[in-house]
Scaffold this motif. Structure first.
Motif, short mmCIF file in Angstrom:
data_model
loop_
_atom_site.label_atom_id
_atom_site.label_comp_id
_atom_site.label_asym_id
_atom_site.label_seq_id
_atom_site.Cartn_x
_atom_site.Cartn_y
_atom_site.Cartn_z
N ALA A 59 -19.56 4.50 -2.10
CA ALA A 59 -18.10 4.57 -2.28
C ALA A 59 -17.51 5.79 -1.59
O ALA A 59 -16.37 5.75 -1.12
N GLY A 60 -18.25 6.87 -1.51
CA GLY A 60 -17.77 8.06 -0.81
C GLY A 60 -17.58 7.81 0.68
O GLY A 60 -16.63 8.30 1.29
N VAL A 61 -18.47 7.03 1.27
CA VAL A 61 -18.34 6.66 2.68
C VAL A 61 -17.13 5.76 2.86
O VAL A 61 -16.31 5.96 3.76
N THR A 62 -17.00 4.78 1.97
CA THR A 62 -15.88 3.85 2.03
C THR A 62 -14.55 4.60 1.92
O THR A 62 -13.65 4.41 2.73
N SER A 63 -14.43 5.47 0.93
CA SER A 63 -13.16 6.18 0.73
C SER A 63 -12.90 7.18 1.86
O SER A 63 -11.74 7.38 2.25
N THR A 64 -13.93 7.78 2.42
CA THR A 64 -13.74 8.71 3.54
C THR A 64 -13.19 7.98 4.76
O THR A 64 -12.24 8.46 5.39
N LEU A 65 -13.77 6.85 5.10
CA LEU A 65 -13.26 6.06 6.23
C LEU A 65 -11.82 5.62 5.97
O LEU A 65 -10.97 5.69 6.87
N MET A 66 -11.56 5.17 4.76
CA MET A 66 -10.22 4.68 4.43
C MET A 66 -9.19 5.81 4.48
O MET A 66 -8.07 5.62 4.98
N ASP A 67 -9.54 6.98 3.98
CA ASP A 67 -8.63 8.13 4.00
C ASP A 67 -8.27 8.48 5.45
O ASP A 67 -7.10 8.69 5.77
N SER A 68 -9.26 8.50 6.33
CA SER A 68 -8.99 8.83 7.73
C SER A 68 -8.21 7.74 8.44
O SER A 68 -7.32 8.03 9.25
N ALA A 69 -8.50 6.47 8.15
CA ALA A 69 -7.76 5.37 8.80
C ALA A 69 -6.28 5.43 8.44
O ALA A 69 -5.41 5.30 9.31
N GLY A 70 -5.98 5.62 7.17
CA GLY A 70 -4.58 5.74 6.76
C GLY A 70 -3.94 6.99 7.34
O GLY A 70 -2.79 6.96 7.81
N GLY A 71 -4.67 8.09 7.32
CA GLY A 71 -4.14 9.34 7.86
C GLY A 71 -3.79 9.24 9.33
O GLY A 71 -2.72 9.68 9.76
N TYR A 72 -4.67 8.62 10.10
CA TYR A 72 -4.38 8.49 11.53
C TYR A 72 -3.30 7.45 11.81
O TYR A 72 -2.55 7.57 12.79
N ALA A 73 -3.18 6.45 10.97
CA ALA A 73 -2.07 5.50 11.12
C ALA A 73 -0.74 6.24 10.97
O ALA A 73 0.18 6.06 11.77
N ALA A 74 -0.65 7.09 9.96
CA ALA A 74 0.57 7.88 9.75
C ALA A 74 0.77 8.89 10.88
O ALA A 74 1.86 9.03 11.43
N PHE A 75 -0.31 9.60 11.24
CA PHE A 75 -0.25 10.63 12.27
C PHE A 75 0.23 10.07 13.61
O PHE A 75 0.91 10.77 14.38
N SER A 76 -0.07 8.80 13.87
CA SER A 76 0.36 8.18 15.13
C SER A 76 1.87 8.15 15.28
O SER A 76 2.38 8.06 16.40
N LEU A 77 2.59 8.21 14.18
CA LEU A 77 4.05 8.15 14.22
C LEU A 77 4.72 9.52 14.19
O LEU A 77 5.92 9.63 14.40
N PHE A 78 3.95 10.56 13.93
CA PHE A 78 4.51 11.90 13.76
C PHE A 78 4.90 12.51 15.11
O PHE A 78 4.29 12.23 16.13
N PRO A 79 5.90 13.42 15.09
CA PRO A 79 6.31 14.07 16.34
C PRO A 79 5.26 15.07 16.83
O PRO A 79 4.41 15.52 16.07
N ALA A 80 5.37 15.39 18.10
CA ALA A 80 4.49 16.42 18.68
C ALA A 80 4.69 17.72 17.91
O ALA A 80 5.77 18.00 17.40
N GLY A 81 3.62 18.50 17.82
CA GLY A 81 3.71 19.79 17.15
C GLY A 81 3.59 19.72 15.65
O GLY A 81 3.80 20.72 14.97
N SER A 82 3.27 18.55 15.12
CA SER A 82 3.12 18.42 13.67
C SER A 82 1.65 18.16 13.32
O SER A 82 0.83 17.87 14.19
N SER A 83 1.38 18.27 12.06
CA SER A 83 0.04 18.03 11.55
C SER A 83 0.15 17.16 10.30
O SER A 83 1.26 16.82 9.88
N ILE A 84 -0.99 16.86 9.69
CA ILE A 84 -1.00 15.92 8.56
C ILE A 84 -2.03 16.35 7.53
O ILE A 84 -3.08 16.88 7.87
N LEU A 85 -1.69 16.11 6.27
CA LEU A 85 -2.63 16.31 5.17
C LEU A 85 -2.45 15.17 4.17
O LEU A 85 -1.33 14.72 3.92
N THR A 86 -3.55 14.74 3.58
CA THR A 86 -3.49 13.76 2.50
C THR A 86 -2.99 14.46 1.24
O THR A 86 -3.50 15.53 0.89
N VAL A 87 -2.02 13.86 0.57
CA VAL A 87 -1.51 14.38 -0.69
C VAL A 87 -2.27 13.74 -1.85
O VAL A 87 -2.70 14.41 -2.78
#
Length: 153
Positions: A59-87
């Motif tokens: 489950a840790g592998v599953t949740s790690t992959l899922m956390d990154s997939a969602g994070g990068y989906a969001a990050f793809s829309l963010f403006p240049a010069g920004s960063s991202i963190l999971t809340v």
């Protein structure tokens, strides 16, 4: 929902470069398999080192992959010069993650100026085809004025 538009013209390179810096993804042997504005898939092949005691993906592998997939989906829309963190995220394990390959498919559900909500699926591929094994709802925070690099010191 209308098509999501990245605000950074270099969005895909930004996502791929950030992913390449993630030590955990290299440790897991994960790869980006799909990168679109607001949608990212990450996959890993099964091996014993990623399993739990019953021989399923842990489950840790599953949740790690899922956390990154969602994070990068969001990050793809963010403006240049920004960063991202999971809340936060809420994950439901729906079935054993038993298969030859595990995929995490992250989609932006609600983009926002500061907080973005993603819907993420965990899927396994095996003898019985594709099966959903987990669902996640995730909240991510955009950090403006700080490029996707850690602060010094």
């Amino acid at each position: 929902m209308s098509a999501l538009q990245p605000s950074d013209p270099e969005w895909e390179a930004k996502v791929r470069e950030s992913f390449a810096r993630q030590g955990i993804m290299a440790t897991l042997g994960a790869e980006l398999t799909r990168v679109e504005p607001g949608l990212v898939e990450i996959a890993v092949d099964f091996r014993e080192g990623l399993s739990q005691q019953h021989g399923f993906f842990h489950a840790g592998v599953t949740s790690t992959l899922m956390d990154s997939a969602g994070g990068y989906a969001a990050f793809s829309l963010f403006p240049a010069g920004s960063s991202i963190l999971t809340v936060e995220f809420k994950i439901n394990m729906l079935a054993p993650a038993q298969g030859a390959r595990l995929f995490a498919r992250g989609r932006v559900y609600k983009p926002g100026r500061t907080l973005t909500i993603c819907d993420v699926e965990g899927l396994v591929f095996g003898d019985r085809g594709e099966r959903v094994c987990a669902k996640m709802q995730q909240t991510l925070m955009r950090i403006d004025g700080r490029a996707d690099m850690p602060a010094a010191g």
